[in-house]
Design a protein around this motif. Sequence first.
Motif, short mmCIF file in Angstrom:
data_model
loop_
_atom_site.label_atom_id
_atom_site.label_comp_id
_atom_site.label_asym_id
_atom_site.label_seq_id
_atom_site.Cartn_x
_atom_site.Cartn_y
_atom_site.Cartn_z
N VAL A 1 0.81 -1.22 0.00
CA VAL A 1 0.00 0.00 0.00
C VAL A 1 0.85 1.27 0.00
CG1 VAL A 1 -1.97 -1.11 1.13
CG2 VAL A 1 -0.22 0.01 2.51
N PHE A 2 2.17 1.13 -0.02
CA PHE A 2 3.06 2.27 0.09
C PHE A 2 3.48 2.78 -1.29
CE2 PHE A 2 3.70 -0.50 3.76
CZ PHE A 2 3.33 0.38 4.77
N GLU A 3 3.30 4.09 -1.51
CA GLU A 3 3.75 4.66 -2.77
C GLU A 3 5.27 4.73 -2.76
OE1 GLU A 3 3.39 8.82 -5.05
OE2 GLU A 3 1.47 7.82 -4.66
N VAL A 4 5.90 4.21 -3.82
CA VAL A 4 7.37 4.13 -3.87
C VAL A 4 7.97 4.88 -5.05
CG1 VAL A 4 7.49 1.96 -2.56
CG2 VAL A 4 7.28 1.88 -5.06
N GLY A 5 7.13 5.48 -5.90
CA GLY A 5 7.67 6.24 -7.01
C GLY A 5 6.60 6.58 -8.02
N LEU A 6 6.98 7.45 -8.94
CA LEU A 6 6.10 7.86 -10.02
C LEU A 6 6.82 7.70 -11.35
CD1 LEU A 6 4.82 11.19 -8.43
CD2 LEU A 6 3.55 9.05 -8.58
N ILE A 7 6.08 7.23 -12.35
CA ILE A 7 6.63 7.11 -13.70
C ILE A 7 5.65 7.78 -14.66
CG2 ILE A 7 8.02 5.05 -13.29
CD1 ILE A 7 5.75 3.33 -14.37
N SER A 8 6.13 8.10 -15.85
CA SER A 8 5.25 8.70 -16.84
C SER A 8 5.70 8.32 -18.24
CB SER A 8 5.22 10.23 -16.69
OG SER A 8 6.49 10.77 -16.92
N GLY A 9 4.78 8.47 -19.19
CA GLY A 9 5.09 8.15 -20.57
C GLY A 9 4.06 8.73 -21.50
N ALA A 10 4.32 8.64 -22.78
CA ALA A 10 3.45 9.21 -23.80
C ALA A 10 2.21 8.37 -24.05
CB ALA A 10 4.22 9.39 -25.10
N SER A 11 2.21 7.11 -23.55
CA SER A 11 1.06 6.23 -23.76
C SER A 11 0.92 5.29 -22.57
CB SER A 11 1.24 5.41 -25.04
OG SER A 11 2.31 4.49 -24.88
N VAL A 12 -0.25 4.68 -22.48
CA VAL A 12 -0.47 3.67 -21.44
C VAL A 12 0.52 2.53 -21.61
CG1 VAL A 12 -2.10 1.96 -20.54
CG2 VAL A 12 -2.91 4.26 -21.12
N ASP A 13 0.78 2.14 -22.86
CA ASP A 13 1.73 1.05 -23.13
C ASP A 13 3.14 1.41 -22.65
OD1 ASP A 13 -0.17 -0.66 -24.19
OD2 ASP A 13 0.20 -0.03 -26.26
N ALA A 14 3.54 2.67 -22.79
CA ALA A 14 4.87 3.10 -22.33
C ALA A 14 4.97 3.01 -20.82
CB ALA A 14 5.16 4.52 -22.80
N VAL A 15 3.93 3.43 -20.12
CA VAL A 15 3.93 3.35 -18.65
C VAL A 15 3.90 1.89 -18.22
CG1 VAL A 15 2.66 3.94 -16.54
CG2 VAL A 15 2.90 5.63 -18.37
N ARG A 16 3.09 1.09 -18.88
CA ARG A 16 3.00 -0.34 -18.58
C ARG A 16 4.37 -1.01 -18.77
NH1 ARG A 16 -0.98 -1.97 -22.21
NH2 ARG A 16 -2.59 -1.11 -20.90
N ALA A 17 5.10 -0.67 -19.83
CA ALA A 17 6.42 -1.25 -20.09
C ALA A 17 7.42 -0.84 -19.01
CB ALA A 17 6.92 -0.83 -21.47
N GLN A 18 7.38 0.42 -18.57
CA GLN A 18 8.26 0.87 -17.48
C GLN A 18 7.95 0.08 -16.21
OE1 GLN A 18 7.41 5.15 -17.36
NE2 GLN A 18 9.57 5.49 -17.72
N PHE A 19 6.66 -0.10 -15.92
CA PHE A 19 6.26 -0.85 -14.74
C PHE A 19 6.79 -2.28 -14.79
CE2 PHE A 19 2.98 -3.63 -12.75
CZ PHE A 19 3.24 -3.32 -11.42
#
Length: 142
Positions: free
Chosen positions: A32-50
Amino acid sequence: MHIETETRGEMSCQIDVDKLDDLYCGALKYKVFEVGLISGASVDAVRAQFESICDLVDAGGMVRHGIIMLGYHNRAFEGAVLRVDGEIIGDWDSDDEEWCHFTALDATEVTLSAPSPWMLHDAIADWMTPPTIQHSPHPTEA
């Protein structure tokens, strides 16, 4: 606006759209702990980073404060240190007395030391966060 939540083991990523910046943002959580933030130009880009972050955690990395320390949970007690966006910021290791040391990228000497990996992780996060400038009132304003 919430788009979806990806999960893998104890990690999750809540993906939202930021219409102002035209980006997709992912809030990384461990349990339940937030450990970071990521971003990308698309949902697929964020999903790939994750997925990449989850692979690093599965291989023994620890993610907190938007920073991943590799070699944390696999008993190596050494490895690269990177931001969740993939930028390598340095390396860390542990000595014979179990003190942990971080050397920033391109540094020739140890940048930070702490008595445990957990405390070193905190020290690196503090080192990466620039101090806020506090306004001192003008003598006539006090």
